[in-house]
Write an enzyme that holds these catalytic residues in place. Structure first.
Site, short mmCIF file in Angstrom:
data_model
loop_
_atom_site.label_atom_id
_atom_site.label_comp_id
_atom_site.label_asym_id
_atom_site.label_seq_id
_atom_site.Cartn_x
_atom_site.Cartn_y
_atom_site.Cartn_z
N HIS A 210 0.81 -1.22 0.00
CA HIS A 210 0.00 0.00 0.00
C HIS A 210 0.85 1.27 0.00
O HIS A 210 0.34 2.34 -0.30
CB HIS A 210 -1.00 0.01 1.16
CG HIS A 210 -0.42 0.26 2.52
ND1 HIS A 210 -0.12 -0.75 3.41
CD2 HIS A 210 -0.10 1.41 3.15
CE1 HIS A 210 0.34 -0.22 4.53
NE2 HIS A 210 0.37 1.09 4.40
N ASP A 243 0.22 -7.62 1.36
CA ASP A 243 0.65 -6.23 1.61
C ASP A 243 2.17 -6.13 1.67
O ASP A 243 2.74 -5.46 2.52
CB ASP A 243 0.05 -5.69 2.91
CG ASP A 243 0.09 -4.15 2.94
OD1 ASP A 243 0.31 -3.53 1.88
OD2 ASP A 243 -0.08 -3.57 4.04
N SER A 326 4.55 2.85 7.68
CA SER A 326 4.23 1.66 6.89
C SER A 326 5.41 1.23 6.02
O SER A 326 6.01 2.05 5.32
CB SER A 326 3.03 1.93 5.99
OG SER A 326 1.86 2.06 6.74
#
Length: 484
Positions: A210, A243, A326
Site C-alpha cells: 500500500h 501487503d 508503513s
C-alpha cells in the site's frame, strides 16, 4: 480482526485493556520572583476482531496562542517579552525535489493521501529559532549589566559519544543508514510517504504494497536515505493480499548494507521492539516498545472502494506506529528485522474523507519477517505473488464461530472448487472450520491469514463441524498465482 493501514475509518474494535500512560514529570522549581508564563502545546496501519477489512493512522495539533510583540527587554527588566506560541501543525505531503538530488523536505501538495506534516514542522522550527534568539539576546544583556562572572561547560560533540552495544541508540545508529523514506506518486498526482529498508546489495528495498500502490502503473517512485541521498526507483513486484512489495533503486550505490533478517517464529511476547519510519513524513523517526501479542489475525485496507483487504497473522507491538511508518522495519533487541510495520488500531474515526488521519494508541501490527521474506523472494524471482489456497470460499462475517464455507463462491461460482484441495478432503458448503493444526480459527480472515503463513504443497490439518459433529481432515494446499 480488521485494521486500517493509511488513514481510513474502520469498524468498531473489540474492547481492549487501556494502554498505561506515564504520569507527567514534576515541574522544575520556579526561579525566585515572578516567572513568565508560556502557552502550552499539545501533542498514527488499525485492528478490530472480525472479518471486515478497514484502514491506517492522525495527528493531534498543537494549539496556537497569540504571538508576543516588542523587541528586547531593557537590561534587568523582568519578565522578558512573551515568546510566540508554536503554530498548529499543517497537513500536506508530496515532493518537488529533482530525482537523484540531495533530499529536500517536500512542499505541501493538494490531493496527497499520506503526506506528512512537513510545512507545519518547518514553520514551527523557524519561529522557535526566533524565540531562541530573543531569549539569548535578553540573557546576554542582563549578564553584561549585572557584571557577574559565569562558568560554562561545553558538551562533547555528539559524533564522539559512544553508545553501549545493544542499546536503542546503538541499534538505531546501525539501522538508520539502511532505512529509506519512500515517496510514491501516481499519474493523477496523488501519492504519499512511507518507509522501506535495504533487502540486499543489489538495491532491492522491502516495503508494504500500500506504500507503493499509487506508483505501480507508470507513477513516480523515489527512496531517500538518512544521509539525504535520494534515488529514483521502480516496482519489481507487489502482493496486495500479503501487503508486501519489492522496489529496486536505479543507479544503486555500491555500499548498501542490508539489514539482518531475524526469525519471527522465535519471537516471544514481551521481547523488546524498535520501529523505524517516517510518521507523517518525519523521516528517520525511532520508537520503542515490546511484542504485545503474536499470531494476531489482521485484515487491513486503505478503505477505498477499489482496495481489497490484506491478511496477516501479525506481530502486535506497542511501539508507536503512524502513517508513514508503513513498510518500515520492526527490529528486535539485537537489531534484526522481525517484521514489516503495516497497520494500526486507532481510536480516531478520521481518515480519507474524514476529519483526519488515524493515530497510534499503542496497537501496531507487523507482517512477520519469515512470511515477508518468502513473498519477497517470489516477487524478485517472478514479479508476481503465489498464494496457498484450500480451494473453498469462506464467509468474512463475524459471529460464525469459525470460517464457514459459503453457499456460493465469487461471481456465482462453486463455493468448493471441484477437484480442489477442500473437495478432495470432503469439505462442503456449510462446514465451519474451527482449527488449522493447533491454531483456533474464529473467522474467515483468521483462516486466510493462517493459510498464507504456509506454502503451496504444505499439508495442514483442518478441524471442522458439520451437523453438530466435529471432523478432522488433512488438506494439501493448492496455489493461486497473482492477485485476483
Amino acid at each position: 480482526m480488521s485494521t486500517e493501514n493509511e488513514g481510513t475509518s474502520v469498524p468498531p474494535a473489540p474492547s481492549a485493556p487501556p494502554v498505561p500512560v506515564d504520569a507527567p514529570a514534576a515541574p522544575a522549581p520556579a526561579p525566585a520572583g515572578p516567572a513568565p508564563s508560556a502557552p502550552q502545546g499539545a501533542g498514527h496501519d488499525t485492528v478490530s476482531q472480525g472479518a471486515v477489512p478497514a484502514g491506517h493512522e492522525t495527528p493531534a495539533a498543537s494549539p496556537a496562542g497569540p504571538v508576543g510583540a516588542g523587541g528586547p527587554a531593557p537590561a534587568g527588566d523582568w519578565p522578558p517579552p512573551q515568546p510566540p506560541a508554536v503554530p498548529a501543525y499543517a497537513s500536506g505531503g508530496g515532493g518537488g525535489t529533482p530525482w537523484g538530488a540531495s533530499y529536500q523536505q517536500p512542499q505541501p501538495k493538494p490531493g496527497g493521501r499520506r503526506g506528512g506534516l512537513l510545512a507545519g514542522v518547518i514553520a514551527a522550527a523557524l519561529i522557535a529559532g526566533a524565540v531562541g534568539g530573543g531569549v539569548g539576546y535578553w540573557a546576554a544583556e542582563r549578564g553584561d549589566d549585572a557584571g557577574t562572572g559565569s562558568t560554562t561547560v561545553s558538551a562533547s560533540n555528539p559524533a564522539d559519544l559512544k553508545r553501549d552495544p545493544g542499546t536503542v541508540a546503538d541499534i538505531a545508529a546501525k539501522a538508520l543508514p539502511s532505512t529509506v523514506t519512500i515517496e510514491a506518486e501516481g499519474d493523477n498526482g496523488e501519492g504519499g510517504t512511507g518507509t522501506g529498508f535495504v533487502y540486499d546489495k543489489e538495491g532491492h528495498i522491502l516495503t508494504n504494497n500500500h506504500v507503493v500502490a499509487e506508483a505501480v502503473d507508470g507513477g513516480k517512485l523515489s527512496a531517500t536515505f538518512s544521509n539525504g541521498k535520494k534515488y529514483d526507483a521502480e516496482v519489481i513486484g507487489h502482493a496486495q493480499g500479503y501487503d508486501v512489495a519489492v522496489i529496486k533503486l536505479k543507479n544503486a550505490p555500491d555500499d548498501l548494507k542490508p539489514l539482518t533478517l531475524g526469525n519471527s517464529d522465535q519471537v516471544a511476547v514481551g521481547d523488546s521492539t524498535i520501529a523505524i519510519g517516517a510518521p507523517f513524513g518525519l523521516s528517520n523517526t525511532v520508537t520503542t516498545g515490546i511484542i504485545s501479542a503474536k499470531d494476531r489475525p489482521v485484515a487491513s485496507s486503505d478503505g477505498s472502494g477499489s482496495s481489497k483487504a490484506s491478511y496477516m497473522s501479525a506481530l502486535q507491538t506497542d511501539a508507536s506506529i503512524n502513517p508513514g511508518n508503513s513498510g518500515g522495519p520492526l527490529l528486535d533487541g539485537n537489531g534484526s528485522v522481525i517484521g514489516i510495520n503495516s497497520a494500526i488500531q486507532s481510536a480516531s474515526s478520521g481518515g480519507l474523507g474524514g476529519s483526519g488521519q488515524a493515530g497510534s494508541i499503542g496497537l501496531g501490527f507487523a507482517i512477520p519477517i519469515n512470511q515477508a521474506k518468502m513473498v519477497a523472494q517470489q516477487l524478485i524471482k517472478t514479479g508476481e505473488p503465489v498464494y496457498p489456497v484450500i480451494g473453498a470460499s469462506v464467509s468474512l462475517e463475524e459471529g460464525t464461530g469459525g470460517a464457514k464455507i459459503t453457499e456460493q463462491g465469487a461471481s456465482g461460482s462453486a463455493a468448493v472448487t471441484p477437484n480442489g484441495p477442500a473437495a478432495k478432503a470432503g469439505l462442503k458448503s456449510g462446514d465451519v472450520i474451527t482449527k488449522l493444526d493447533d491454531q483456533v480459527i474464529d473467522s474467515g480472515p483468521t483462516l486466510i491469514g493462517q493459510i498464507w503463513t504456509h506454502k503451496p504443497g504444505d499439508t495442514v490439518k483442518l478441524t471442522y463441524t458439520r451437523d453438530g459433529k466435529e471432523h478432522t481432515v488433512d488438506v494439501t494446499l493448492g496455489e493461486r498465482k497473482g492477485d485476483s
